[in-house]
Design a protein around this motif. Structure first.
Motif, PDB file in Angstrom:
ATOM      1  N   VAL A  76     -14.672  27.057  21.593  1.00 12.40           N
ATOM      2  CA  VAL A  76     -14.591  27.847  22.820  1.00 12.40           C
ATOM      3  C   VAL A  76     -13.295  27.484  23.537  1.00 12.40           C
ATOM      4  O   VAL A  76     -13.055  26.316  23.856  1.00 12.40           O
ATOM      5  CB  VAL A  76     -15.805  27.576  23.727  1.00 12.40           C
ATOM      6  CG1 VAL A  76     -15.687  28.371  25.012  1.00 12.40           C
ATOM      7  CG2 VAL A  76     -17.095  27.921  22.991  1.00 12.40           C
ATOM      8  N   LYS A  77     -12.476  28.465  23.790  1.00 12.12           N
ATOM      9  CA  LYS A  77     -11.170  28.232  24.400  1.00 12.12           C
ATOM     10  C   LYS A  77     -11.276  28.178  25.916  1.00 12.12           C
ATOM     11  O   LYS A  77     -12.110  28.855  26.522  1.00 12.12           O
ATOM     12  CB  LYS A  77     -10.184  29.321  23.973  1.00 12.12           C
ATOM     13  CG  LYS A  77      -9.898  29.342  22.482  1.00 12.12           C
ATOM     14  CD  LYS A  77      -8.965  30.462  22.115  1.00 12.12           C
ATOM     15  CE  LYS A  77      -8.640  30.433  20.617  1.00 12.12           C
ATOM     16  NZ  LYS A  77      -9.853  30.548  19.787  1.00 12.12           N
ATOM     17  N   THR A  78     -10.383  27.415  26.517  1.00 12.77           N
ATOM     18  CA  THR A  78     -10.298  27.366  27.969  1.00 12.77           C
ATOM     19  C   THR A  78      -9.527  28.575  28.477  1.00 12.77           C
ATOM     20  O   THR A  78      -8.870  29.297  27.701  1.00 12.77           O
ATOM     21  CB  THR A  78      -9.610  26.079  28.424  1.00 12.77           C
ATOM     22  OG1 THR A  78      -8.247  26.076  27.946  1.00 12.77           O
ATOM     23  CG2 THR A  78     -10.344  24.857  27.871  1.00 12.77           C
ATOM     24  N   GLU A  79      -9.562  28.776  29.771  1.00 12.02           N
ATOM     25  CA  GLU A  79      -8.829  29.899  30.359  1.00 12.02           C
ATOM     26  C   GLU A  79      -7.325  29.717  30.211  1.00 12.02           C
ATOM     27  O   GLU A  79      -6.584  30.694  30.053  1.00 12.02           O
ATOM     28  CB  GLU A  79      -9.212  30.058  31.827  1.00 12.02           C
ATOM     29  CG  GLU A  79     -10.641  30.548  32.039  1.00 12.02           C
ATOM     30  CD  GLU A  79     -10.944  30.811  33.493  1.00 12.02           C
ATOM     31  OE1 GLU A  79     -10.177  30.314  34.358  1.00 12.02           O
ATOM     32  OE2 GLU A  79     -11.937  31.514  33.780  1.00 12.02           O
ATOM     33  N   VAL A  80      -6.861  28.466  30.265  1.00 13.06           N
ATOM     34  CA  VAL A  80      -5.426  28.213  30.093  1.00 13.06           C
ATOM     35  C   VAL A  80      -4.987  28.564  28.680  1.00 13.06           C
ATOM     36  O   VAL A  80      -3.924  29.167  28.466  1.00 13.06           O
ATOM     37  CB  VAL A  80      -5.110  26.741  30.421  1.00 13.06           C
ATOM     38  CG1 VAL A  80      -3.638  26.433  30.144  1.00 13.06           C
ATOM     39  CG2 VAL A  80      -5.444  26.436  31.876  1.00 13.06           C
ATOM     40  N   GLN A  81      -5.801  28.198  27.692  1.00 14.64           N
ATOM     41  CA  GLN A  81      -5.463  28.534  26.307  1.00 14.64           C
ATOM     42  C   GLN A  81      -5.486  30.037  26.085  1.00 14.64           C
ATOM     43  O   GLN A  81      -4.616  30.584  25.396  1.00 14.64           O
ATOM     44  CB  GLN A  81      -6.449  27.842  25.367  1.00 14.64           C
ATOM     45  CG  GLN A  81      -6.302  26.334  25.337  1.00 14.64           C
ATOM     46  CD  GLN A  81      -7.421  25.654  24.573  1.00 14.64           C
ATOM     47  OE1 GLN A  81      -8.484  26.244  24.344  1.00 14.64           O
ATOM     48  NE2 GLN A  81      -7.211  24.409  24.166  1.00 14.64           N
ATOM     49  N   GLN A  82      -6.444  30.719  26.669  1.00 19.40           N
ATOM     50  CA  GLN A  82      -6.487  32.175  26.549  1.00 19.40           C
ATOM     51  C   GLN A  82      -5.314  32.830  27.249  1.00 19.40           C
ATOM     52  O   GLN A  82      -4.808  33.863  26.798  1.00 19.40           O
ATOM     53  CB  GLN A  82      -7.802  32.708  27.114  1.00 19.40           C
ATOM     54  CG  GLN A  82      -8.996  32.534  26.176  1.00 19.40           C
ATOM     55  CD  GLN A  82     -10.198  33.332  26.622  1.00 19.40           C
ATOM     56  OE1 GLN A  82     -10.808  33.051  27.645  1.00 19.40           O
ATOM     57  NE2 GLN A  82     -10.547  34.345  25.845  1.00 19.40           N
ATOM     58  N   ALA A  83      -4.853  32.241  28.352  1.00 21.74           N
ATOM     59  CA  ALA A  83      -3.695  32.790  29.066  1.00 21.74           C
ATOM     60  C   ALA A  83      -2.443  32.711  28.195  1.00 21.74           C
ATOM     61  O   ALA A  83      -1.642  33.657  28.144  1.00 21.74           O
ATOM     62  CB  ALA A  83      -3.489  32.048  30.381  1.00 21.74           C
ATOM     63  N   MET A  84      -2.275  31.584  27.486  1.00 16.99           N
ATOM     64  CA  MET A  84      -1.119  31.452  26.603  1.00 16.99           C
ATOM     65  C   MET A  84      -1.192  32.448  25.450  1.00 16.99           C
ATOM     66  O   MET A  84      -0.181  33.057  25.060  1.00 16.99           O
ATOM     67  CB  MET A  84      -1.041  30.021  26.060  1.00 16.99           C
ATOM     68  CG  MET A  84       0.140  29.763  25.140  1.00 16.99           C
ATOM     69  SD  MET A  84       1.748  30.111  25.906  1.00 16.99           S
ATOM     70  CE  MET A  84       1.812  28.750  27.090  1.00 16.99           C
TER      71      MET A  84
END
Length: 351
Positions: free
Chosen positions: A109-117
């Motif tokens: 499960v990815k974090t929001e920061v990882q999804q933003a990148m």
């Protein structure tokens, strides 16, 4: 009412859930409105929830995890094998419920920061594709009038001023103005792509993991940020070999009767990450001033493209090692397992 395993087929407005009520043994397969989805799980005992790793899955996984539930995200291709006959929301939820109970490797499960990148990467990739389409469209339109230009952006920028000047004498001004606008529009796309890359570099300075794998030869800013964001938690993979296979850089296998045949790379996993790794390996092989002994030996035995893919596979393993063990990259580092100690008795001899 408690449940141990729940299959959830997420959608835009209506979600479908499938589970078995432990108290009554009833099979429950019902739709839930998006606004009522979190309310359905807030008062339930912690359970295992399976979902396909599609749009919005990571968001819902983060929300459900905060409530104490265990969420397992699975590739859609893995779930498809459990969908029998009809394709609808109820059948998909049941297939997910069956698939989540099977032994498989979940998607972190990815974090929001990882999804933003990753969102920056997708936007940049889309702009690059549109720029390439625009260049090919200009070359194709002008070929209709006998003007053939070389492939690539540099050849287009060099030849198109003279080409437009020649065809302006025999073509309508409306077409010439439109072609010139399309050509000048490429500069705007360059500016947008450059702005996204500058924002990515700002993220490199703030992320220690990205800085660590950026020291690996062949791993640039794009590869480093994409790898860290897509992996999520490197410890999900047991080894670098497993991560390389997940990226599609391992050989495809076929065989029967105890005989296994190895073919080319499987090309499974994310195409974008695999493309970055292969391009980085090609760049590293071309511009390497001091190639390693391993690279020199394999270059003598294998064709160039095979060497590039092998180097990309090695880069993927190195990325996993740096992230999983939380250590800086060291050139020439050898990972050796300690030799097992054998207790020798009085009657032991050496031959």
């Amino acid at each position: 009412m408690t449940c141990t395993t729940v299959g959830v087929d997420i959608a835009k407005n209506v979600f479908q859930v499938h589970y078995i009520d432990e108290e009554t043994g009833e099979i429950v397969n019902k739709p839930i409105r998006r606004a009522k989805f979190m309310e359905h799980f807030v008062n339930r005992a912690p359970c295992l929830i399976g979902m396909e790793a599609c749009s919005g899955a990571h968001h819902w996984a983060r929300q459900l995890t905060k409530m104490g539930h265990q969420v397992k995200l699975m590739p859609a291709a893995f779930v498809k094998a459990f969908n029998i006959r009809n394709k609808n929301d109820a059948a998909d939820a049941r297939a997910i419920w069956l698939a989540v109970q099977q032994p498989s490797k979940p998607i972190a499960v990815k974090t929001e920061v990882q999804q933003a990148m990753l969102a920056l990467h997708r936007t940049r990739e889309q702009l690059v594709k549109f720029r390439t389409m625009q260049i090919n469209s200009l070359r194709g339109l002008l070929t209709e009038y006998g003007e053939v230009m070389g492939r690539g952006r540099a050849a287009l920028d060099k030849a198109i001023p003279d080409v437009l000047a020649r065809v302006a004498e025999r073509l309508p001004a409306t077409l010439i103005d439109t072609l010139r606008e399309q050509w000048t529009g490429l500069a705007k796309l360059d500016q947008q792509i450059g702005a996204i890359e500058r924002r990515m570099r700002m993220g490199v300075k703030e992320d220690r993991a990205v800085r660590a794998i950026s020291d690996i030869p062949g791993v640039g800013m794009l590869t480093a940020t994409a790898a860290v964001s897509m992996i999520g938690d490197a410890k999900v993979f047991r080894s670098g070999r497993e991560f390389a296979a997940w990226a599609g850089l391992g050989p495809k296998q076929t065989g029967s009767g105890g005989k296994t045949n190895l073919h080319g790379i499987s090309k499974r996993g994310d195409t974008y990450l695999r493309t970055l790794l292969i391009h980085g390996a090609r760049s590293g092989l071309t511009h390497s001033k001091e190639p390693s002994q391993w690279l020199e030996q394999i270059s003598k035995r294998r064709p160039p493209n095979v060497v590039i893919v092998a180097l990309a596979n090695k880069m993927a393993r190195t990325i996993w090692a740096v992230l999983a063990h939380d250590r800086p990259y060291q050139r020439g580092y050898m990972s050796l397992k300690p030799a097992p100690t054998v207790a020798l008795g009085k009657e032991s001899t050496f031959r």
